[in-house]
Design a protein around this motif. Sequence first.
Motif, mmCIF file in Angstrom:
data_model
loop_
_atom_site.group_PDB
_atom_site.id
_atom_site.type_symbol
_atom_site.label_atom_id
_atom_site.label_comp_id
_atom_site.label_asym_id
_atom_site.label_seq_id
_atom_site.Cartn_x
_atom_site.Cartn_y
_atom_site.Cartn_z
ATOM 1 N N ARG A 301 0.693 -1.201 0.063
ATOM 2 C CA ARG A 301 0.113 -0.109 -0.123
ATOM 3 C C ARG A 301 0.828 1.282 0.022
ATOM 4 O O ARG A 301 1.874 1.083 0.293
ATOM 5 C CB ARG A 301 -0.905 -0.169 1.274
ATOM 6 C CG ARG A 301 -1.817 -1.190 1.579
ATOM 7 C CD ARG A 301 -2.893 -1.327 0.647
ATOM 8 N NE ARG A 301 -3.596 -0.214 0.267
ATOM 9 C CZ ARG A 301 -5.101 -0.203 0.090
ATOM 10 N NH1 ARG A 301 -5.885 -1.293 0.380
ATOM 11 N NH2 ARG A 301 -5.745 0.715 -0.484
ATOM 12 N N LEU A 302 0.458 2.220 -0.613
ATOM 13 C CA LEU A 302 0.917 3.708 -0.144
ATOM 14 C C LEU A 302 0.516 4.313 0.870
ATOM 15 O O LEU A 302 -0.827 3.999 1.292
ATOM 16 C CB LEU A 302 0.701 4.641 -1.300
ATOM 17 C CG LEU A 302 1.723 4.441 -2.598
ATOM 18 C CD1 LEU A 302 1.537 3.073 -3.268
ATOM 19 C CD2 LEU A 302 1.322 5.565 -3.548
ATOM 20 N N ALA A 303 1.333 4.809 1.759
ATOM 21 C CA ALA A 303 0.798 5.399 2.949
ATOM 22 C C ALA A 303 -0.416 6.338 2.905
ATOM 23 O O ALA A 303 -1.428 6.349 3.335
ATOM 24 C CB ALA A 303 1.788 6.279 3.678
ATOM 25 N N ASP A 304 -0.350 7.145 1.795
ATOM 26 C CA ASP A 304 -1.342 7.817 1.277
ATOM 27 C C ASP A 304 -2.255 7.287 0.092
ATOM 28 O O ASP A 304 -1.666 7.298 -0.960
ATOM 29 C CB ASP A 304 -0.877 9.140 0.924
ATOM 30 C CG ASP A 304 -1.863 10.226 0.279
ATOM 31 O OD1 ASP A 304 -3.128 9.638 0.333
ATOM 32 O OD2 ASP A 304 -1.882 11.161 -0.070
ATOM 33 N N GLN A 305 -3.331 6.446 0.677
ATOM 34 C CA GLN A 305 -3.875 5.693 -0.285
ATOM 35 C C GLN A 305 -4.403 6.480 -1.471
ATOM 36 O O GLN A 305 -4.850 5.593 -2.371
ATOM 37 C CB GLN A 305 -5.076 4.571 0.489
ATOM 38 C CG GLN A 305 -4.229 3.751 1.399
ATOM 39 C CD GLN A 305 -5.206 2.800 2.223
ATOM 40 O OE1 GLN A 305 -6.302 2.592 1.763
ATOM 41 N NE2 GLN A 305 -4.565 1.983 2.893
ATOM 42 N N ALA A 306 -4.607 7.574 -1.087
ATOM 43 C CA ALA A 306 -5.251 8.306 -2.291
ATOM 44 C C ALA A 306 -4.549 8.467 -3.371
ATOM 45 O O ALA A 306 -4.853 8.789 -4.597
ATOM 46 C CB ALA A 306 -5.770 9.826 -1.900
ATOM 47 N N LEU A 307 -3.164 8.075 -3.390
ATOM 48 C CA LEU A 307 -2.014 8.159 -4.312
ATOM 49 C C LEU A 307 -2.039 6.988 -5.136
ATOM 50 O O LEU A 307 -1.551 6.988 -6.322
ATOM 51 C CB LEU A 307 -0.791 8.590 -3.850
ATOM 52 C CG LEU A 307 -0.535 10.089 -3.362
ATOM 53 C CD1 LEU A 307 0.884 10.098 -2.593
ATOM 54 C CD2 LEU A 307 -0.467 10.982 -4.606
ATOM 55 N N GLU A 308 -3.150 5.978 -4.728
ATOM 56 C CA GLU A 308 -2.575 4.508 -5.547
ATOM 57 C C GLU A 308 -3.144 4.545 -6.935
ATOM 58 O O GLU A 308 -2.816 4.101 -7.685
ATOM 59 C CB GLU A 308 -3.245 3.751 -4.635
ATOM 60 C CG GLU A 308 -2.464 3.246 -3.452
ATOM 61 C CD GLU A 308 -3.067 2.061 -2.437
ATOM 62 O OE1 GLU A 308 -4.342 1.866 -2.721
ATOM 63 O OE2 GLU A 308 -2.475 1.760 -1.427
ATOM 64 N N ALA A 309 -4.201 5.331 -7.128
ATOM 65 C CA ALA A 309 -4.863 5.454 -8.751
ATOM 66 C C ALA A 309 -3.560 6.078 -9.616
ATOM 67 O O ALA A 309 -3.537 5.702 -10.448
ATOM 68 C CB ALA A 309 -6.100 6.101 -8.553
ATOM 69 N N ALA A 310 -3.024 7.170 -8.850
ATOM 70 C CA ALA A 310 -1.892 7.954 -9.665
ATOM 71 C C ALA A 310 -0.985 7.038 -10.085
ATOM 72 O O ALA A 310 -0.211 6.937 -11.173
ATOM 73 C CB ALA A 310 -1.620 9.215 -8.927
ATOM 74 N N PHE A 311 -0.553 6.189 -8.920
ATOM 75 C CA PHE A 311 0.736 5.273 -8.940
ATOM 76 C C PHE A 311 0.161 4.296 -9.972
ATOM 77 O O PHE A 311 1.130 3.998 -11.097
ATOM 78 C CB PHE A 311 0.573 4.431 -7.613
ATOM 79 C CG PHE A 311 1.917 3.443 -7.805
ATOM 80 C CD1 PHE A 311 2.958 3.879 -7.269
ATOM 81 C CD2 PHE A 311 1.657 2.031 -8.125
ATOM 82 C CE1 PHE A 311 4.305 2.904 -7.224
ATOM 83 C CE2 PHE A 311 2.638 1.137 -8.500
ATOM 84 C CZ PHE A 311 4.029 1.642 -7.925
ATOM 85 N N LEU A 312 -1.083 3.495 -10.197
ATOM 86 C CA LEU A 312 -1.213 2.734 -11.306
ATOM 87 C C LEU A 312 -1.339 3.331 -12.422
ATOM 88 O O LEU A 312 -0.791 2.669 -13.497
ATOM 89 C CB LEU A 312 -2.622 2.088 -10.800
ATOM 90 C CG LEU A 312 -2.753 1.050 -9.675
ATOM 91 C CD1 LEU A 312 -4.051 0.749 -9.230
ATOM 92 C CD2 LEU A 312 -1.633 -0.122 -9.894
#
Length: 360
Positions: A301-312
């Motif tokens: 996970r990313l600590a800031d889960q809101a960033l996961e969509a951008a990560f993907l």
Amino acid sequence: MARSHNFSAGPTAVPLEVLNQAYDEFHDFAGTGMSIMEMSHRSPIFRAIAEQTEADLRELLEVPAHYRVLFVQGGASLQFAQVPMNLAGENGSVDYLHTGLWSGKAIEAARQYCEVRVVASAQGTGFDRVPAVQDWQLNPKAAYLHYTENETVHGVQFAEPPASEAPLVCDACSSLLSKPIDIARHGLVYAAAQKNMGVAGLTVVIMDPALLDRCHGFTPDILNYACISDAQSMLNTPATFPWYLTGLTLQWIKRSGGLQVLHQRNQTKASLLYETLDGSDGFYRNPVQPTYRSINNVPFRLADQALEAAFLREAEAAGLHGLKGHASVGGIRASLYNAISVEAVAALCEFMGAFARRYG
Ligand code: PMP
């Protein structure tokens, strides 16, 4: 040719050499003027392929000579039912270790056929480990003990096969052929091919023939291990093309140096990724206790889960595919099966570092 870096949990990347060989032989296999797909499974050519595939699998896994090797369909999911149908015995009680999503599914399936005892579960700690052995409530009289060698969703892997008086049954779906395994310690090992050894459509079952006596009458012949074994896995039309592709993949594994070499390479890939996760100052986090971290599937996970969509999204744009975590847990997952190169993992780690610097 542009080939993407494919971190999918399966089906996943197939070695390019295997794809090329299948391509070359696609229309005309060995001068027959026919594709393998067009050939009878009882033809001498297909029988030779089937026999070679079995011989290579036996050699790579050092399968004891008296063990049976079956090639079946229905995926590993069918084994969740087929194992208890065949092996539970009359009024049998069976033991299961619950270490993640896939063993949970195996338990639910077995409950339809027999009494299931969950001898230990890691659910309480979010499936971050294999429960401590001293806490297992084993039944020495169980018809078998089932475990999931590698939990594909939670990224938890056994350090070694459990010690058990009851015959040991192993779901090795996402780890078979990624490292050596002591088959002789097991009563039965099963794995679908679409992760480390081939493509979807073929499932391998390796079993101690001593268990064949239990495969009694109420199991339909088509699901009965004894009947399948007697018919050399050709009770009905097998999945000939996946069987052939799996055969090519096994030959590629042999050419690559076998399981010791692949295991080392798989460990190198996993270490690269875990070092990146652990060295990210908490930007990324893998929740699994270090002893049980999988070399095949790495969820994070990313600590800031809101960033996961951008990560993907940015990963896709950088040519890094198949990184979305399983729907049940979300987040990110990188699967590092045999056909994934060290370079692909290095590219992922580099992307992760750059992403963390940009957003951290
Ligand atoms: N067991 C494990 C550990 C798995 O990873 C999977 C598939 N991801 C299965 C069983 C089910 O396999 P299949 O889709 O071939 O039925």
